[in-house]
Design a protein around this motif. Sequence first.
Motif, short mmCIF file in Angstrom:
data_model
loop_
_atom_site.label_atom_id
_atom_site.label_comp_id
_atom_site.label_asym_id
_atom_site.label_seq_id
_atom_site.Cartn_x
_atom_site.Cartn_y
_atom_site.Cartn_z
N LEU A 64 0.61 -1.40 -0.46
CA LEU A 64 0.06 -0.06 -0.08
C LEU A 64 0.50 1.47 -0.28
CD1 LEU A 64 -3.49 -1.10 2.95
CD2 LEU A 64 -3.35 -0.69 0.29
N GLU A 94 -1.32 -1.03 -4.37
CA GLU A 94 -2.69 -0.58 -4.11
C GLU A 94 -2.44 0.62 -3.20
OE1 GLU A 94 -5.90 -2.07 -5.09
OE2 GLU A 94 -5.07 -3.60 -5.28
N PHE A 96 -3.83 3.66 -1.75
CA PHE A 96 -4.80 3.98 -0.52
C PHE A 96 -5.50 5.34 -0.34
CE2 PHE A 96 -6.58 4.32 4.35
CZ PHE A 96 -7.16 3.92 3.96
N LEU A 105 -11.23 -0.40 2.22
CA LEU A 105 -9.82 -1.04 1.56
C LEU A 105 -9.42 -3.02 2.21
CD1 LEU A 105 -7.24 -1.16 0.66
CD2 LEU A 105 -6.09 0.31 2.36
N VAL A 117 0.02 -7.38 4.45
CA VAL A 117 0.40 -6.29 3.31
C VAL A 117 0.57 -5.01 4.44
CG1 VAL A 117 -1.23 -3.82 3.33
CG2 VAL A 117 -3.04 -5.90 3.43
#
Length: 338
Positions: A64, A94, A96, A105, A117
């Motif tokens: 993220l 990804e 955010f 999320l 993550v």
Amino acid sequence: MTLTDVARHASVSAMTVSRVVNDDPRVIDVTRQKVAKAISELGYVPNRAARSLAGRRQVRIALLHTNPSAAYLSELLIGSLEQASVSDAMLVVEQFNPPETAKALAARLRKSRIDGVILPPPLCDDANLIAALDAAGLEFARIATGAPGLGGTVITIDDEAAAYAMTAHLIAQGHMRIGLIAGNPNQMTSALRVGGYEAALAKAGIDLDPALIETGDFTYRSGLRAAEQLLALAPRPTAIFACNDDMAAAAVAVAHRCGLEVPHDLSITGFDDTAMARAIWPELTTIRQPIAAMSQAAVCSLTEAVRQEAGRQGAGVPLQHQRLQFELIKRASDGLAR
């Protein structure tokens, strides 16, 4: 080319080759190097499907990001991609940002079959996001956080000691008025770096001047504003320590615009040692934060945790806190105080 061929070529058992391929820590370094050499010479490629059948399924890791520094993100990606290849993991990048909520999320990541993550700054200090990932049952690793107690696997350096080292380095060069461009207050490491700066001044018997501390947000533009404020002081600082390389590069640009020669008229140092530090003139003296190594450690820890948890059928994996070493890199942007 088969695993048996590699074993024969390296004069070891097929089981030993399998353990090397699967990163088994029980294999000694000499044997691991011998097998690696045989794999390279024979051009052997492990069969991913067979490894999955053996219980080593491919892990999906999401990186993220919402960090404004492209140079910092680049270092993260390099380390993550390299380790993902070694650990047989799939890396998904990804972003955010609002208006998406942390809960939404987490649900999206679960739907995408994400197992773990990576949370770099500033997401590593987002308590709402950490709680949402934890509630969703996702493993997570937090890079460069100033709050290890929030949970997950934590990979850091000693930010306070690093800032102390850089400030002490400038003091040793005779600088008494050292400007600081601090980082974004929403990142807890920013306070640690300010603490290191203040501690070094106190150790040297130099009174703290609040006017010499300007707050940025780790972006180049914020570094411009902060450097302009510092260089408008009378007397101006003889050195500026910026808490990342982007802001330090901005300070160099402002110094040049003001007709100051770096480092003859003004010393400027940074933090991180991203590509930016070597792309400007003069090249930056900076603190090397091993960003790529930190992201490698995050991928490695997450893949191991996911696989161990699967093998233990949810028994849980102990949290890790890894503190990597920083290094002060001396280049051309700082020198003796005039």
